[in-house]
Structures are given as C-alpha cells and as structure tokens.
Design a protein around this motif. Structure first.
Motif, mmCIF file in Angstrom:
data_model
loop_
_atom_site.group_PDB
_atom_site.id
_atom_site.type_symbol
_atom_site.label_atom_id
_atom_site.label_comp_id
_atom_site.label_asym_id
_atom_site.label_seq_id
_atom_site.Cartn_x
_atom_site.Cartn_y
_atom_site.Cartn_z
ATOM 1 N N GLY A 1 78.085 109.964 87.247
ATOM 2 C CA GLY A 1 77.771 111.365 86.994
ATOM 3 C C GLY A 1 78.579 112.300 87.876
ATOM 4 N N LEU A 2 78.808 111.868 89.114
ATOM 5 C CA LEU A 2 79.620 112.673 90.034
ATOM 6 C C LEU A 2 81.062 112.772 89.539
ATOM 7 C CD1 LEU A 2 78.474 111.613 93.570
ATOM 8 C CD2 LEU A 2 78.903 113.914 92.815
ATOM 9 N N TRP A 3 81.601 111.655 89.050
ATOM 10 C CA TRP A 3 82.963 111.667 88.526
ATOM 11 C C TRP A 3 83.078 112.653 87.376
ATOM 12 C CZ3 TRP A 3 87.618 108.981 89.158
ATOM 13 C CH2 TRP A 3 87.666 108.142 90.277
ATOM 14 N N GLN A 4 82.062 112.687 86.558
ATOM 15 C CA GLN A 4 82.090 113.567 85.396
ATOM 16 C C GLN A 4 82.035 115.040 85.811
ATOM 17 O OE1 GLN A 4 78.904 112.810 82.693
ATOM 18 N NE2 GLN A 4 79.999 113.727 80.995
ATOM 19 N N ASP A 5 81.223 115.345 86.821
ATOM 20 C CA ASP A 5 81.061 116.728 87.262
ATOM 21 C C ASP A 5 82.077 117.156 88.317
ATOM 22 O OD1 ASP A 5 78.909 117.006 85.583
ATOM 23 O OD2 ASP A 5 77.404 116.603 87.126
ATOM 24 N N TRP A 6 82.877 116.226 88.823
ATOM 25 C CA TRP A 6 83.736 116.518 89.963
ATOM 26 C C TRP A 6 84.660 117.725 89.769
ATOM 27 C CZ3 TRP A 6 83.287 116.041 94.771
ATOM 28 C CH2 TRP A 6 84.370 116.199 95.626
ATOM 29 N N PRO A 7 85.351 117.893 88.641
ATOM 30 C CA PRO A 7 86.222 119.074 88.504
ATOM 31 C C PRO A 7 85.457 120.397 88.653
ATOM 32 C CG PRO A 7 86.762 117.473 86.817
ATOM 33 C CD PRO A 7 85.512 116.984 87.494
ATOM 34 N N ALA A 8 84.234 120.460 88.150
ATOM 35 C CA ALA A 8 83.448 121.689 88.279
ATOM 36 C C ALA A 8 82.925 121.863 89.700
ATOM 37 C CB ALA A 8 82.282 121.664 87.291
ATOM 38 N N ILE A 9 82.620 120.774 90.382
ATOM 39 C CA ILE A 9 82.080 120.847 91.742
ATOM 40 C C ILE A 9 83.167 121.219 92.735
ATOM 41 C CG2 ILE A 9 81.106 119.452 93.617
ATOM 42 C CD1 ILE A 9 79.596 117.877 91.434
ATOM 43 N N ALA A 10 84.301 120.521 92.700
ATOM 44 C CA ALA A 10 85.357 120.724 93.694
ATOM 45 C C ALA A 10 86.237 121.927 93.388
ATOM 46 C CB ALA A 10 86.219 119.475 93.801
ATOM 47 N N GLY A 11 86.337 122.295 92.131
ATOM 48 C CA GLY A 11 87.180 123.433 91.776
ATOM 49 C C GLY A 11 88.574 122.991 91.355
ATOM 50 N N ASP A 12 89.315 123.913 90.784
ATOM 51 C CA ASP A 12 90.633 123.606 90.229
ATOM 52 C C ASP A 12 91.658 123.218 91.289
ATOM 53 O OD1 ASP A 12 89.688 124.125 87.716
ATOM 54 O OD2 ASP A 12 90.398 126.209 87.687
ATOM 55 N N GLN A 13 91.522 123.759 92.512
ATOM 56 C CA GLN A 13 92.519 123.465 93.529
ATOM 57 C C GLN A 13 92.259 122.127 94.219
ATOM 58 O OE1 GLN A 13 92.493 126.923 96.052
ATOM 59 N NE2 GLN A 13 94.283 127.759 95.018
ATOM 60 N N LEU A 14 91.004 121.830 94.536
ATOM 61 C CA LEU A 14 90.695 120.600 95.276
ATOM 62 C C LEU A 14 90.592 119.360 94.393
ATOM 63 C CD1 LEU A 14 88.010 121.735 97.878
ATOM 64 C CD2 LEU A 14 90.318 120.965 98.330
ATOM 65 N N ALA A 15 90.045 119.495 93.217
ATOM 66 C CA ALA A 15 89.731 118.331 92.372
ATOM 67 C C ALA A 15 90.918 117.403 92.113
ATOM 68 C CB ALA A 15 89.112 118.783 91.060
ATOM 69 N N PRO A 16 92.129 117.909 91.836
ATOM 70 C CA PRO A 16 93.226 116.974 91.572
ATOM 71 C C PRO A 16 93.665 116.171 92.799
ATOM 72 C CG PRO A 16 93.773 119.170 90.769
ATOM 73 C CD PRO A 16 92.526 119.294 91.563
ATOM 74 N N HIS A 17 93.311 116.633 94.002
ATOM 75 C CA HIS A 17 93.811 116.008 95.227
ATOM 76 C C HIS A 17 92.764 115.201 95.980
ATOM 77 C CE1 HIS A 17 97.395 118.360 94.600
ATOM 78 N NE2 HIS A 17 96.615 119.410 94.414
ATOM 79 N N CYS A 18 91.560 115.145 95.460
ATOM 80 C CA CYS A 18 90.512 114.369 96.110
ATOM 81 C C CYS A 18 89.552 113.864 95.044
ATOM 82 C CB CYS A 18 89.784 115.212 97.138
ATOM 83 S SG CYS A 18 89.088 116.730 96.494
ATOM 84 N N ARG A 19 88.802 112.797 95.405
ATOM 85 C CA ARG A 19 87.877 112.243 94.423
ATOM 86 C C ARG A 19 86.737 111.530 95.121
ATOM 87 N NH1 ARG A 19 90.718 107.027 91.764
ATOM 88 N NH2 ARG A 19 90.748 105.773 93.625
ATOM 89 N N PRO A 20 85.588 111.466 94.465
ATOM 90 C CA PRO A 20 84.459 110.722 95.038
ATOM 91 C C PRO A 20 84.766 109.230 95.020
ATOM 92 C CG PRO A 20 83.764 112.050 93.137
ATOM 93 C CD PRO A 20 85.235 112.148 93.236
ATOM 94 N N LEU A 21 84.514 108.565 96.151
ATOM 95 C CA LEU A 21 84.789 107.136 96.245
ATOM 96 C C LEU A 21 83.527 106.294 96.194
ATOM 97 C CD1 LEU A 21 87.506 107.185 99.047
ATOM 98 C CD2 LEU A 21 87.844 107.062 96.585
ATOM 99 N N SER A 22 82.489 106.732 96.900
ATOM 100 C CA SER A 22 81.244 105.963 96.900
ATOM 101 C C SER A 22 80.078 106.874 97.230
ATOM 102 C CB SER A 22 81.320 104.805 97.899
ATOM 103 O OG SER A 22 81.350 105.304 99.223
ATOM 104 N N LEU A 23 78.895 106.426 96.818
ATOM 105 C CA LEU A 23 77.650 107.149 97.103
ATOM 106 C C LEU A 23 76.628 106.118 97.551
ATOM 107 C CD1 LEU A 23 75.983 109.761 97.038
ATOM 108 C CD2 LEU A 23 75.478 109.276 94.640
ATOM 109 N N ARG A 24 76.299 106.153 98.844
ATOM 110 C CA ARG A 24 75.338 105.199 99.397
ATOM 111 C C ARG A 24 74.316 105.937 100.238
ATOM 112 N NH1 ARG A 24 80.255 102.199 100.649
ATOM 113 N NH2 ARG A 24 80.527 100.669 98.998
#
Length: 172
Positions: A48-71
């Motif tokens: 779910g985080l991967w799916q929402d990531w572009p909206a959460i991080a924004g247009d500038q950050l999203a292409p350069h970072c990504r969620p790796l794990s959730l624990r």
C-alpha cells in the motif's frame, strides 16, 4: 439437511443427480484491482505504501527515494544519493504527517542510502566510440572553416571547428 436449488438438481429415471452451481458472473478487472488495492491499504503493508508513495513523497522526492521495509511501525526509506537523503531528513515531519493522513501505520522513519538494482548502467566504451565525433568512417571528412585542414565532420558539427582549433580555443 439442506436441499439443493432446482437449477442444480437433475432427474433421470428415478435418480436425482446434483450438478455444480453455475459460476458467479465475471467481475471487471478494474473491480478486482480496486479490491486488491483496498486490501493492501487495510493490511497496512509495504504494498500500500508503494502505491501511495508518489502522492506522499511528492514529485521531487518520489523518483529518488523509495520505501524499503516496514517493521513494527518503522518505515525504512532508501535514498539514491546523499543529497536526497538529506532532503528526506529535512522533510521527515511532513512525510510522517502525509503517511498518517493516508492511513498508513507508521510511527517513525529510518532513512538510509540505497542504490537501486534498476539503476541505469554506464554505457560501454564500444558504444561511445561507435558515435565518437572523430570517427571518419561514420561522419565522413570535411575541411575546418578556421584553419582549412581536413577534419572529421563530427568534430566540425560538434565544435564548429576541427579538434586542433577547438583545443587552441580552450587553452586561450
């Protein structure tokens, strides 16, 4: 004891045969995908985080970072470059607020350097040489407009003069 519906029963010479129930009508693919998407969000997983990531991080950050794990409520985010890691650190509170507003159960962030496996590979030396401006077999030969010497057309097109005149320009 349950009784099967009439459309499932078939009678033959004093014998009753039960048939399978007719299959449910096929649902459109978009409905199925929407259902999976809702389930990902409801389960609070990384999908779910991967799916929402572009909206959460924004247009500038999203292409350069990504969620790796959730624990245990700690989201690990990988940044492709130290500058993007620093930008994530500066925007930590905004990211946490955006994650909570989207309904993700994240209580803290861990930001680390991460080099993606899908990074673009450096071009091979053979490919670079195949297009090099000094290749006369690719670009042909011409005359330098500055000194009148023969020169590869690729160099003249690139620098408007031959390689020797270009070097003289750079040194002066």
């Amino acid at each position: 004891m349950a009784v099967a519906p009439d459309q499932q029963r078939r009678r033959l010479l004093g014998l009753e045969i039960l048939q399978q129930a007719p299959p449910a009508p096929a649902a459109p693919l978009s409905d199925c995908l929407d259902s999976v998407s809702r389930q990902w969000r409801r389960d609070g997983g990384l999908a779910g985080l991967w799916q929402d990531w572009p909206a959460i991080a924004g247009d500038q950050l999203a292409p350069h970072c990504r969620p790796l794990s959730l624990r245990r409520g700690v989201l690990t985010i990988g940044a492709s470059h130290p500058q993007w890691r620093q930008a994530l650190q500066y925007n930590r509170l905004q990211l946490l607020a955006a994650l909570k507003s989207k309904g993700h159960p994240v209580r803290d962030l861990r930001i680390q350097q991460h080099h993606s496996v899908n990074q673009a590979r450096l071009e091979s030396e053979a490919n670079i040489w195949a297009r090099h401006p000094s290749r006369t077999d690719v670009h042909g030969m011409g005359t330098c407009p500055s000194c009148g010497r023969p020169a590869p057309n690729g160099e003249i097109k690139l620098w408007t003069v031959c390689g020797f005149c270009h070097r003289q320009r750079l040194s002066s």
